[in-house]
Scaffold this active site. Structure first.
Site, PDB file in Angstrom:
ATOM      1  CD  GLU A  44      -2.449   0.895   2.925  1.00  0.00           C
ATOM      2  OE1 GLU A  44      -3.488   1.533   3.139  1.00  0.00           O
ATOM      3  OE2 GLU A  44      -1.949   0.127   3.778  1.00  0.00           O
ATOM      4  CE  LYS A 116      -6.962   0.748   4.426  1.00  0.00           C
ATOM      5  NZ  LYS A 116      -5.770   1.373   5.064  1.00  0.00           N
ATOM      6  CB  CYS A 154      -3.821  -2.151   4.853  1.00  0.00           C
ATOM      7  SG  CYS A 154      -2.811  -1.881   6.337  1.00  0.00           S
TER       8      CYS A 154
END
Length: 268
Positions: A44, A116, A154
């Site tokens: 990321e 995300k 993540c």
């Protein structure tokens, strides 16, 4: 179609200089390809990172036609490999950017992307002050050598519905570019959650993280039975593993959890 795929997770500590980040990635990707990888997964925020997340990311954010994606495309074409990496993407919202993962094919084309969905408003951080969350929708996937691949990012690891939705879309392998911040028990959480998502979905997971000073490193590939098949340790570098359709078939025959489940994922 070979029904197997050699992949690599690559870890480093991105900074605020895009050219330096791309140069570090090029070196790692070349090493991975030399060891047989046809897909290289980076963390990321590979395009730009400073700590903490703030206005600098908005200023550094790029479009998908910008120099970072062009750099990835050149890298992918030169090495004849798919490249997956996170970036700060420009959006229309004022003082905001998107935390985006892109998959670039060996032909240099963006074949899948993911913004995300679960922002890191935890452990003292407030990612949502600056990041525009991705919309819910059907996962984008892409395929290499008969292996169907999906994307998440993540903090999404702490929400099992994300991985389940990607697996329901047919993924055999889920990629998790991350910036998993160091802290009390955080490395334990990282390894446990990556392994849990692989086991409960009988799927391969490949998770790539930043190295110190902010990330925990420990980029890993976990197979559908929860076996860690590659681990990059704590230093910048790569780890290589093979993803096999036959291994998936065998595990899902022994543990048909996806078939036996009685619930489905519904957006909230």
């Amino acid at each position: 179609m070979t029904d197997s795929l050699t992949i690599a997770v690559a870890q480093f500590a991105p900074g605020e200089d895009r050219a330096e980040n791309l140069a570090a990635m090029r070196e790692l990707a070349a090493d991975a390809v030399a060891r047989g990888a046809r897909l290289v997964v980076f963390p990321e925020y590979s395009s730009f990172f400073v700590d903490p997340v703030g206005s600098a990311f908005v200023e550094a954010a790029e479009t998908r036609e910008g120099p970072f994606i062009r750099g990835l495309a050149m890298m992918a074409r030169e090495l004849d490999a798919h490249i997956v990496a996170g970036m700060a993407e420009r959006v229309d919202a004022p003082a905001r950017f998107a935390n985006t993962v892109v998959a670039v094919s060996a032909a240099g084309e963006v074949v899948a992307s993911y913004r995300k969905q679960h922002l890191y408003d935890a452990f003292g951080a407030r990612e949502s002050d600056w990041v525009q969350a991705g919309e819910l929708g059907e996962p984008q996937t892409f395929e290499i050598d008969g292996i169907r691949i999906g994307l998440q990012t993540c903090y999404d690891l702490r929400f099992p519905e994300v991985t389940r939705t990607i697996v329901d879309a047919g993924a055999h392998l889920v990629l998790v570019p991350s910036e998993w911040v160091r802290g009390s028990l955080k490395e334990q959480h990282w390894r446990t959650l990556v392994t849990a998502r692989a086991i409960e979905n009988t799927v391969y997971l490949a998770a790539a993280d930043h190295t110190a000073p902010v990330g925990v490193g420990c980029s890993i590939v976990v197979d559908p039975m929860g076996v860690v098949s590659a681990d990059a340790g704590e230093r910048p570098g790569i780890a290589v593993a093979v993803v096999e359709r036959e291994r998936l078939r065998q595990v899902r025959e022994v543990n048909p959890a996806l078939t036996l489940r009685r619930y489905r994922v519904v957006p909230r």
